[in-house]
Write an enzyme that holds these catalytic residues in place. Sequence first.
Site, PDB file in Angstrom:
ATOM      1  N   THR A 162     -15.839  27.906 -26.276  1.00  0.00           N
ATOM      2  CA  THR A 162     -14.915  28.765 -27.032  1.00  0.00           C
ATOM      3  C   THR A 162     -15.672  29.434 -28.169  1.00  0.00           C
ATOM      4  OG1 THR A 162     -12.937  27.488 -26.564  1.00  0.00           O
ATOM      5  CG2 THR A 162     -12.976  28.590 -28.685  1.00  0.00           C
ATOM      6  N   ASP A 193      -5.356  24.996 -28.617  1.00  0.00           N
ATOM      7  CA  ASP A 193      -5.371  25.210 -30.069  1.00  0.00           C
ATOM      8  C   ASP A 193      -5.727  26.630 -30.476  1.00  0.00           C
ATOM      9  OD1 ASP A 193      -8.006  24.399 -28.958  1.00  0.00           O
ATOM     10  OD2 ASP A 193      -8.690  24.847 -30.986  1.00  0.00           O
TER      11      ASP A 193
HETATM   12  N1  ASP Z   1     -10.519  24.635 -27.949  1.00  0.00           N
HETATM   13  C1  ASP Z   1     -10.519  25.116 -26.588  1.00  0.00           C
HETATM   14  C2  ASP Z   1      -9.230  24.684 -25.924  1.00  0.00           C
HETATM   15  O1  ASP Z   1      -8.932  23.498 -25.894  1.00  0.00           O
HETATM   16  C3  ASP Z   1     -11.694  24.645 -25.792  1.00  0.00           C
HETATM   17  C4  ASP Z   1     -13.068  24.888 -26.414  1.00  0.00           C
HETATM   18  O2  ASP Z   1     -13.223  24.830 -27.620  1.00  0.00           O
HETATM   19  O3  ASP Z   1     -14.002  25.185 -25.690  1.00  0.00           O
HETATM   20  O4  ASP Z   1      -8.535  25.522 -25.413  1.00  0.00           O
END
Ligand code: ASP
Length: 297
Positions: A162, A193
Amino acid sequence: MHGGAGSGRYREEDPRFAGLVGAVEAGLAAMKKGSGTDGAVAAVGSMEDSGLFNCGRGACLTAEGRVELDAAVMSGDGLAGAGVGNVTSTHRPVALARWVMDNTEHVLLVGERTRDYVKLARLEVEELTPSEASAARFEAISKEARHRGALRLVRRFKTGDTVGAVAVGSDGVPAAAVSTGGRWMKLPGRVGDSAILGAGLFADSKLGAACATGTGEDIIRVGLCMRACEYMEAGTAQRAAARSIDRISRVRGRGNAGIITVDLKGRVGAAFNTEAMGRAWFDEVKGRVVATVGPDR
Ligand code: ASP
């Protein structure tokens, strides 16, 4: 700027390194004429275009092999902000979130109908298809899923690449922006999130801004980014980042989160409880953008 906390270390020759530096430079260029929000959105947009990270053109796939994107943007000015979830018709969901923030009363729009706002936001309506790399990885995972069951498999992919940015404009207003494909093999319809203010990002004119990466289900439960901003009331951006990661590690265990922060003076912080987190920032002493992946600064 961060490029996720889930892929372990990579070397300086890895294209993601240049991707991070280029994104900060794109953000700084946008901030010459605009706000911190403009900078954060431009930086994240450059990562969405690159196809190198878990967002935009490089997003991970759902258990059905589809692309479903989440993103959000927030400005500390009046706690303005909005998120979008399960976006399937633009690879630039961060620009869509910006449009929702600027043009509606709402803080979260999700699902197929976000297509209507893609048009209104004057973005190109696309049919998102998996990148070659994502399709190949999905094929490999699917073989394993046939043996072990797809529902359990998602646990193995706690976090990915992300991307997110924090910035303070010349007017002193902090801002944050984030964009993701979510988690590999997530159930269709899942929102993480990165669409949710207070969880994947937060910005407050009295405190600073924060942006997270990691297991969305854990980050939402502890309200990670709002917590990090509140910690800046009593400490530096770096201290607040470290405290928020200590907190999530205590409550939900390790290996699930990373965060970047900026305080009102423009000082940055970063912390993670995974092996590594790619990140880049403008270093005032060196007078240039620097990047790193490991725990060193
Ligand atoms: N935070 C992201 C999610 O759970 C995943 C990530 O940080 O790669 O959608």
